[in-house]
Design a protein around this motif. Structure first.
Motif, PDB file in Angstrom:
ATOM      1  N   PRO A 191       0.812  -1.212   0.000  1.00 23.10           N
ATOM      2  CA  PRO A 191       0.000   0.000   0.000  1.00 23.10           C
ATOM      3  C   PRO A 191       0.850   1.270   0.000  1.00 23.10           C
ATOM      4  O   PRO A 191       1.750   1.424   0.847  1.00 23.10           O
ATOM      5  N   ASN A 192       0.577   2.142  -0.965  1.00 24.71           N
ATOM      6  CA  ASN A 192       1.189   3.472  -1.063  1.00 24.71           C
ATOM      7  C   ASN A 192       2.695   3.452  -1.322  1.00 24.71           C
ATOM      8  O   ASN A 192       3.344   4.501  -1.218  1.00 24.71           O
ATOM      9  N   HIS A 216      -3.191   1.455  -3.974  1.00 24.58           N
ATOM     10  CA  HIS A 216      -2.850   2.871  -4.105  1.00 24.58           C
ATOM     11  C   HIS A 216      -1.327   3.051  -4.211  1.00 24.58           C
ATOM     12  O   HIS A 216      -0.753   3.984  -3.640  1.00 24.58           O
ATOM     13  N   ALA A 217      -0.713   2.146  -4.953  1.00 21.36           N
ATOM     14  CA  ALA A 217       0.742   2.162  -5.135  1.00 21.36           C
ATOM     15  C   ALA A 217       1.067   2.823  -6.473  1.00 21.36           C
ATOM     16  O   ALA A 217       0.660   2.310  -7.522  1.00 21.36           O
TER      17      ALA A 217
END
Length: 439
Positions: A191-192, A216-217
């Motif tokens: 994530p991210n 959400h990468a």
């Protein structure tokens, strides 16, 4: 225990994929998480870069490590398999883990290891993370062992993920299609956390896009944002000159044809590291020498800085003798092209493979005009030299079979003239036996 006794304990007392194949592979993260908790979560004490992929992950990991070292960071590097000695797997600023550390780790943790019954790679990964924490590294480049999603290195949350490429390899574990294999490799996307994809296909992009979107990468496809505009081989095939979008002219020490793709992946990763504050952003004219000395020296001195071996490595000049660890069909599509481009009087190829690879597919790519020395490495997974010779006869390849790498190379030394060319490869284990026993 002595160091040799400790290594034998690790090789024999823990299931080892490299020796046993499928029976030595443990899927899942339960043991890795238990080891991590036992050692008080050492991987949380330093930053990490996670590198997966079918091919090129070793070269990319070493080159990123070399660049970060030249930036002044204390850099851990965890890769596999080793070629000559176990300690090669775990390095800090190019220096291997000490034999004493390995011995003490096993002696102190033997009872816990035996109670947990982890695999060899699970133990080795835990050792690497603890060593990097003990050495107070700033950042560690962590190469995935096999796959990604269920690989025991996947307990980390890196600052950057890199997936070099997707090819048909380890299909018994990762799936029988590019989409299935991409799904397993994409398991390192967090994530991210930004992710760089070195090479992609329409099938794999669909997978990567879906997983990166869900996480959400931020995702970068290196084959869309070419950093390497052009590459030219150096004289005598001693590396490449790269003309790049943002780093000017670079000299790359690694000489395999496949390294141009790896260089593009690495430079896209470097651009992401710049955004994360690990590098000083530099834009150079493509016709000028790279002004970023850290990037320049990382590419030019990667073997010296990290100890990398076995990537189109010249080990002798007369006759010119090269070894390469390329061991699967995607890798041999490059190696075949490079071997066919070699200009020499006669070509001698010492060749062996292991049993979970596409042996017939690789052998169909072998040059027809060489003389072959078919052999098997010192691993139970090695394909019999006599079976290789039978395949060769069906393909019109000429050569003899030998029970081990040493005897095959002894015959090459008798047969090869100074203006001939000698190649050793087909398997990492063949190259390992050669470097250990013949150089």
């Amino acid at each position: 225990m002595t160091y040799q006794e400790t290594c034998e304990y690790l090789f024999n007392a823990t299931p080892m994929f490299e020796r046993q194949g499928a029976s030595g592979y443990k899927e899942g993260l339960d043991n890795s998480l238990a080891l991590d908790e036992h050692f008080d979560h050492p991987h949380q004490k330093f930053q990490t870069i996670h590198v997966a992929g079918t091919n090129g992950k070793g070269s990319c990991s070493h080159t990123l490590s070399a660049i970060l070292q030249r930036c002044g960071y204390k850099v851990g590097l965890y890769t596999s398999p080793h070629l000559v000695d176990f300690c090669e797997r775990i390095r800090v600023n190019g220096q291997t883990i000490s034999e004493d550390y390995v011995v003490n780790f096993v002696e102190q943790e033997k009872s816990f290891i035996e109670s947990l019954q982890p695999s060899f790679f699970e133990v080795t990964t835990a050792m690497a993370f603890k060593y990097f924490a003990d050495k107070d590294v700033d950042i560690a480049v962590i190469e995935v062992g096999l796959g990604g999603r269920l690989d025991c290195t996947n307990i980390i949350t890196p600052i950057l993920s890199v997936i070099t490429n997707i090819g048909m390899d380890h299909t018994q574990f990762l799936g029988s299609s590019l989409e299935q294999i991409a799904f397993e490799k994409a398991g390192i996307i967090k994530p991210n956390v930004p992710v760089v994809i070195g090479e992609s296909t329409p099938e794999t992009r669909t997978v990567f896009d879906a997983i990166a979107t869900e996480a959400h990468a931020p995702i970068t496809y290196a084959d869309d944002r070419l950093e390497v505009l052009e590459s030219k081989t150096m004289p005598l095939d001693n590396g490449f000159t790269y003309y790049t979008e943002h780093y000017g002219i670079l000299e790359g020490e690694l000489a395999g044809y496949y390294q141009a793709k790896n260089a593009n992946t690495v430079l896209c990763a470097v651009r992401q590291l710049e955004k994360l504050g690990f590098m000083h952003p530099v834009n150079c004219d493509p016709e000028n020498e790279c002004q970023n000395k850290e990037v320049r020296e990382g590419f030019k001195k990667v073997c010296e800085l990290t100890g990398l071996k076995g990537r189109w490595q010249t080990v002798k000049e007369r006759p010119r003798t090269v070894c390469d660890t390329g061991h699967n069909l995607p890798g041999w599509q490059y190696l075949s092209e490079q071997l066919n481009a070699v200009k020499c009087h006669n070509m001698h190829i010492l060749f062996g493979m292991v049993d979970d690879k596409d042996v017939e597919g690789v052998m169909a790519l072998l040059p027809k005009n060489a003389h072959y020395y078919f052999t098997k490495a010192s691993t139970p997974r090695a394909v019999s030299e006599n079976i290789l010779k039978l395949y060769a006869q069906q393909l019109g390849l000429k050569g003899e079979s030998y029970p081990n790498v040493v005897s095959a190379y002894e015959d090459i030394k008798i047969s090869a003239k100074e203006d001939d060319f000698v190649f050793i490869g087909g398997s990492s284990y063949v190259v390992a036996d050669f470097l250990k026993n013949c150089i």
